[in-house]
Write a protein that holds these residues in place. Structure first.
Motif, PDB file in Angstrom:
ATOM      1  N   ALA A 131      12.838  13.715  -7.883  1.00  0.00           N
ATOM      2  CA  ALA A 131      12.685  14.952  -8.652  1.00  0.00           C
ATOM      3  C   ALA A 131      12.821  14.637 -10.136  1.00  0.00           C
ATOM      4  N   ASP A 132      11.842  15.062 -10.931  1.00  0.00           N
ATOM      5  CA  ASP A 132      11.883  14.909 -12.388  1.00  0.00           C
ATOM      6  C   ASP A 132      12.048  16.291 -13.025  1.00  0.00           C
ATOM      7  N   TYR A 133      12.930  16.375 -14.029  1.00  0.00           N
ATOM      8  CA  TYR A 133      13.137  17.649 -14.716  1.00  0.00           C
ATOM      9  C   TYR A 133      12.986  17.437 -16.214  1.00  0.00           C
ATOM     10  N   ILE A 134      12.084  18.184 -16.844  1.00  0.00           N
ATOM     11  CA  ILE A 134      11.840  18.066 -18.285  1.00  0.00           C
ATOM     12  C   ILE A 134      12.788  18.995 -19.040  1.00  0.00           C
ATOM     13  N   PHE A 135      13.699  18.388 -19.807  1.00  0.00           N
ATOM     14  CA  PHE A 135      14.628  19.161 -20.617  1.00  0.00           C
ATOM     15  C   PHE A 135      13.974  19.675 -21.894  1.00  0.00           C
ATOM     16  N   TRP A 136      13.147  18.820 -22.475  1.00  0.00           N
ATOM     17  CA  TRP A 136      12.597  19.139 -23.792  1.00  0.00           C
ATOM     18  C   TRP A 136      11.219  18.511 -23.935  1.00  0.00           C
TER      19      TRP A 136
ATOM     20  N   THR B  67       9.078  18.255 -11.305  1.00  0.00           N
ATOM     21  CA  THR B  67       8.045  17.564 -10.530  1.00  0.00           C
ATOM     22  C   THR B  67       8.696  16.920  -9.319  1.00  0.00           C
ATOM     23  N   LEU B  68       8.236  17.303  -8.120  1.00  0.00           N
ATOM     24  CA  LEU B  68       8.720  16.695  -6.880  1.00  0.00           C
ATOM     25  C   LEU B  68       7.737  15.620  -6.446  1.00  0.00           C
ATOM     26  N   ILE B  69       8.267  14.443  -6.076  1.00  0.00           N
ATOM     27  CA  ILE B  69       7.423  13.303  -5.718  1.00  0.00           C
ATOM     28  C   ILE B  69       7.910  12.692  -4.413  1.00  0.00           C
ATOM     29  N   GLN B  70       6.994  12.481  -3.482  1.00  0.00           N
ATOM     30  CA  GLN B  70       7.294  11.754  -2.255  1.00  0.00           C
ATOM     31  C   GLN B  70       6.359  10.549  -2.166  1.00  0.00           C
ATOM     32  N   ARG B  71       6.938   9.388  -1.856  1.00  0.00           N
ATOM     33  CA  ARG B  71       6.113   8.184  -1.734  1.00  0.00           C
ATOM     34  C   ARG B  71       6.403   7.469  -0.415  1.00  0.00           C
TER      35      ARG B  71
ATOM     36  N   GLN C  28       0.865  -1.177   0.000  1.00  0.00           N
ATOM     37  CA  GLN C  28       0.000   0.000   0.000  1.00  0.00           C
ATOM     38  C   GLN C  28       0.905   1.232   0.000  1.00  0.00           C
ATOM     39  N   ASP C  29       0.497   2.264  -0.730  1.00  0.00           N
ATOM     40  CA  ASP C  29       1.310   3.477  -0.741  1.00  0.00           C
ATOM     41  C   ASP C  29       0.439   4.711  -0.856  1.00  0.00           C
ATOM     42  N   ILE C  30       1.020   5.826  -0.451  1.00  0.00           N
ATOM     43  CA  ILE C  30       0.438   7.154  -0.658  1.00  0.00           C
ATOM     44  C   ILE C  30       1.525   7.994  -1.310  1.00  0.00           C
ATOM     45  N   THR C  31       1.183   8.652  -2.411  1.00  0.00           N
ATOM     46  CA  THR C  31       2.166   9.397  -3.195  1.00  0.00           C
ATOM     47  C   THR C  31       1.718  10.844  -3.337  1.00  0.00           C
ATOM     48  N   TRP C  32       2.655  11.751  -3.095  1.00  0.00           N
ATOM     49  CA  TRP C  32       2.392  13.192  -3.179  1.00  0.00           C
ATOM     50  C   TRP C  32       3.232  13.783  -4.306  1.00  0.00           C
ATOM     51  N   LYS C  33       2.609  14.594  -5.185  1.00  0.00           N
ATOM     52  CA  LYS C  33       3.300  15.204  -6.311  1.00  0.00           C
ATOM     53  C   LYS C  33       3.064  16.706  -6.323  1.00  0.00           C
ATOM     54  N   LEU C  34       4.110  17.441  -6.722  1.00  0.00           N
ATOM     55  CA  LEU C  34       4.005  18.886  -6.860  1.00  0.00           C
ATOM     56  C   LEU C  34       4.747  19.302  -8.122  1.00  0.00           C
ATOM     57  N   ASN C  35       4.036  19.948  -9.045  1.00  0.00           N
ATOM     58  CA  ASN C  35       4.633  20.428 -10.290  1.00  0.00           C
ATOM     59  C   ASN C  35       4.996  21.897 -10.162  1.00  0.00           C
ATOM     60  N   VAL C  36       6.274  22.185 -10.417  1.00  0.00           N
ATOM     61  CA  VAL C  36       6.762  23.565 -10.402  1.00  0.00           C
ATOM     62  C   VAL C  36       7.516  23.798 -11.701  1.00  0.00           C
ATOM     63  N   SER C  37       6.843  24.466 -12.656  1.00  0.00           N
ATOM     64  CA  SER C  37       7.439  24.702 -13.964  1.00  0.00           C
ATOM     65  C   SER C  37       7.845  23.369 -14.601  1.00  0.00           C
ATOM     66  N   LYS C  38       9.128  23.156 -14.880  1.00  0.00           N
ATOM     67  CA  LYS C  38       9.594  21.934 -15.530  1.00  0.00           C
ATOM     68  C   LYS C  38       9.975  20.838 -14.542  1.00  0.00           C
TER      69      LYS C  38
ATOM     70  N   LEU D 182      11.676  14.702 -23.109  1.00  0.00           N
ATOM     71  CA  LEU D 182      12.912  14.129 -22.578  1.00  0.00           C
ATOM     72  C   LEU D 182      13.106  14.695 -21.179  1.00  0.00           C
ATOM     73  N   LYS D 183      13.235  13.809 -20.190  1.00  0.00           N
ATOM     74  CA  LYS D 183      13.389  14.278 -18.818  1.00  0.00           C
ATOM     75  C   LYS D 183      14.403  13.436 -18.060  1.00  0.00           C
ATOM     76  N   THR D 184      14.957  14.033 -16.994  1.00  0.00           N
ATOM     77  CA  THR D 184      15.856  13.317 -16.102  1.00  0.00           C
ATOM     78  C   THR D 184      15.124  13.011 -14.796  1.00  0.00           C
ATOM     79  N   ILE D 185      15.563  11.944 -14.136  1.00  0.00           N
ATOM     80  CA  ILE D 185      14.949  11.504 -12.888  1.00  0.00           C
ATOM     81  C   ILE D 185      16.055  11.280 -11.860  1.00  0.00           C
ATOM     82  N   LEU D 186      15.902  11.871 -10.686  1.00  0.00           N
ATOM     83  CA  LEU D 186      16.816  11.647  -9.569  1.00  0.00           C
ATOM     84  C   LEU D 186      15.984  11.249  -8.353  1.00  0.00           C
ATOM     85  N   SER D 187      16.401  10.185  -7.667  1.00  0.00           N
ATOM     86  CA  SER D 187      15.625   9.769  -6.499  1.00  0.00           C
ATOM     87  C   SER D 187      16.516   9.097  -5.458  1.00  0.00           C
TER      88      SER D 187
END
Length: 246
Positions: free
Chosen positions: A157-162, A121-125, A109-119, A169-174
């Motif tokens: 954290a996801d960042y959309i380059f293009w 996306t911050l995600i906590q799970r 079971q999980d609860i996931t929180w997302k927040l989009n700020v420009s390009k 095209l995006k990068t993902i760091l977690s």
């Protein structure tokens, strides 16, 4: 932000403690997965995942995973999920071979929180797992299972380059930290920490490809030995929207 800082300091302290241990087994693994997302409507979706993991030095099967979960979108920022997972473990050490595979069954079971700020996306799970692992020794499976809990927290954290129409095209760091609990957990309350970096390419609105590197630092059940795993992960994401006939 205060919660994030506390969790970060807690994470660093555990990693520092773990890194002082000498009994560390270094491994190289390739993970390949196919993730299907069946979107039923604006609120509900069904996710199915097939994951195969292979040691690279030497080349040997590690395990495969079948996962299914239902997900519900609570609002713009919150999403909840509940599911079931089946693991079939061939071996955790490529130098050691067995004539059988060890099954594990998990409810999650999980609860996931997302927040989009420009390009970005911050995600906590926050995720909870109930694990049922089939008993085994070095020769064969034994009757019964062992039960334990596992609690997971991931910051991403996801960042959309293009982005152009349905392509991106995006990068993902977690970073994800995991803890075990239960009567059978004696010396490995801290389970593991996973650091992940990847690039994801959206081919169209339905298909995306992802290639990344994951480092998993995991304490073994004896509380003394560790796995330090360098993992290359390749993923295919396939989204299908369910449309009712008019």
């Amino acid at each position: 932000m205060k919660l994030t800082k506390i969790l970060f300091l807690f994470l660093v302290s555990f990693i520092s403690q773990a890194q002082t241990e000498k009994n560390i087994d270094h491994q190289s693994i390739l993970w390949t997965r196919y993730n299907n997302q069946l979107v039923l409507n604006e609120k509900w979706s069904l996710h199915t995942e097939f994951d195969n993991r292979v040691f690279l030095k030497p080349v040997k099967e590690n395990l495969y995973v079948i996962r299914i979960q239902g997900r519900y979108k609570i609002n713009e920022h919150l999403e909840a999920g509940i599911g079931f997972t089946h693991f079939s473990v061939t071996t955790q050490e490529p130098e050691v071979s067995y004539t059988f595979k060890t099954p594990e069954y998990r409810a999650q079971q999980d609860i996931t929180w997302k927040l989009n700020v420009s390009k970005v996306t911050l995600i906590q799970r926050f995720q909870t797992e109930e694990r049922f692992i089939h008993k085994a020794n070095k020769e064969s499976l034994l009757p019964g299972t062992t039960f334990s809990w596992r609690f997971r927290y991931r910051l991403q954290a996801d960042y959309i380059f293009w982005k152009k129409e349905n392509q991106y095209l995006k990068t993902i760091l977690s970073d994800e930290i995991m803890f075990n609990a239960g009567k059978t957990i004696l010396k490995n309350t801290f389970d593991q920490n996973r650091i992940y970096a990847a690039v994801q390419y959206g081919i169209n609105k339905n298909i995306a490809l992802e290639l990344g590197y994951l480092n998993s630092f995991q304490r073994r059940a004896n509380g003394i030995d560790y796995f330090n795993r360098d993992i290359i992960r390749f993923s295919i994401f396939h989204k299908i929207k369910f449309q009712k006939k008019v």
